[in-house]
Design an enzyme around this catalytic site. Structure first.
Site, PDB file in Angstrom:
ATOM      1  N   TYR A   1       0.847  -1.202   0.000  1.00 31.18           N
ATOM      2  CA  TYR A   1       0.000   0.000   0.000  1.00 31.18           C
ATOM      3  C   TYR A   1       0.880   1.249   0.000  1.00 31.18           C
ATOM      4  O   TYR A   1       0.662   2.179  -0.785  1.00 31.18           O
ATOM      5  CB  TYR A   1      -0.905  -0.018   1.228  1.00 31.18           C
ATOM      6  CG  TYR A   1      -1.807   1.188   1.353  1.00 31.18           C
ATOM      7  CD1 TYR A   1      -2.913   1.332   0.528  1.00 31.18           C
ATOM      8  CD2 TYR A   1      -1.554   2.177   2.304  1.00 31.18           C
ATOM      9  CE1 TYR A   1      -3.754   2.432   0.645  1.00 31.18           C
ATOM     10  CE2 TYR A   1      -2.385   3.275   2.423  1.00 31.18           C
ATOM     11  CZ  TYR A   1      -3.483   3.401   1.594  1.00 31.18           C
ATOM     12  OH  TYR A   1      -4.297   4.494   1.704  1.00 31.18           O
TER      13      TYR A   1
ATOM     14  N   LYS B   1       1.256   4.213  -2.859  1.00 29.65           N
ATOM     15  CA  LYS B   1       0.994   5.623  -2.563  1.00 29.65           C
ATOM     16  C   LYS B   1       2.215   6.487  -2.870  1.00 29.65           C
ATOM     17  O   LYS B   1       2.065   7.647  -3.280  1.00 29.65           O
ATOM     18  CB  LYS B   1       0.559   5.776  -1.102  1.00 29.65           C
ATOM     19  CG  LYS B   1      -0.811   5.186  -0.808  1.00 29.65           C
ATOM     20  CD  LYS B   1      -1.875   5.818  -1.694  1.00 29.65           C
ATOM     21  CE  LYS B   1      -3.266   5.324  -1.405  1.00 29.65           C
ATOM     22  NZ  LYS B   1      -4.284   5.967  -2.263  1.00 29.65           N
TER      23      LYS B   1
END
Length: 232
Positions: free
Chosen positions: A148, A152
């Site tokens: 994740y 990002k």
């Protein structure tokens, strides 16, 4: 605001969490395009908001996204594109297989770039604003959930690069970095971390939505390039 002057904004991930809060906040004075994977959930949101229409697609599915854009019927202008959809992609990096990496990167990174490309003509026509809802994980990586964070950081680079590419064409690109926010994704993350979910410690989705609206409504000569909002 008269109907003719209402800005048109597409919000992905608008059926829950931050995306839904953005749609709710903009609805009174914007024409909305409500993005989501579930046709039933998108329809439910559109049914309670004025001047809203659907955009149903799994953003990781190239053909579905292209079809959804075609169903919009050729937009003359698009004043705002808010990329709020995302997946957590939790899991230890040493356990995550390629399929998991692909799902996370397709949704959180590739879809942002590709949907912006597909809608670039109406964005340029409106001198519009692209808002990427990132995360504190896009500023500082931490585990678990390294995939994740990687996605990002990647979409942060995408937004920074698009900003410079599109600046001469009059399109603003902004990134909003919310801290921990009281959403279903946060509940999922805390469960993965084996921690307590305490809404009192987090931002409300409505608070992050107000930051997105601020970015969208900045005077035309200004661009809010990066905005970080954290729990107090």
């Amino acid at each position: 605001m008269s109907a003719a002057n209402r800005p048109t904004v597409l919000v992905t991930g608008a059926t829950r969490g931050i995306g839904r809060a953005v749609a709710d906040l903009l609805a009174p004075d914007h024409d909305l395009i409500v993005g989501g994977r579930s046709a039933a959930e998108v329809s439910a949101v559109c049914g309670r908001l004025p001047s809203a229409r659907p955009f149903v697609a799994d953003l990781a599915d190239e053909d579905a996204v292209g079809g959804a854009v075609e169903e919009l019927g050729g937009l003359d202008r698009l004043d705002g594109l808010v990329h709020s959809a995302g997946v957590l992609g939790s899991g230890a990096l040493t356990d995550l297989r390629r399929a998991g990496w692909r799902q996370t990167l397709e949704t959180n990174v590739v879809a942002v770039a590709d949907l912006t490309r597909l809608l670039l003509q109406p964005l340029v026509a409106a001198q519009g604003t692209v808002v990427v809802v990132n995360s504190g994980s896009g500023l500082r990586a931490h585990g678990p959930g390294g995939a994740y964070s990687a996605s990002k950081f990647a979409v942060r680079a995408v937004a920074d690069s698009m900003r410079e590419e599109l600046r001469p064409r009059g399109v603003r690109v902004s990134t909003v970095y919310p801290g921990r926010t009281a959403t279903d994704m946060q509940r999922e993350l805390r469960s993965f971390e084996c921690g307590e979910y305490d809404e009192a410690r987090y931002l409300r989705p409505e608070t992050v939505a107000s930051a997105v609206r601020f970015v969208l409504s900045a005077p035309q000569e200004a661009c809010v390039e990066d905005l970080s909002i954290r729990p107090r």
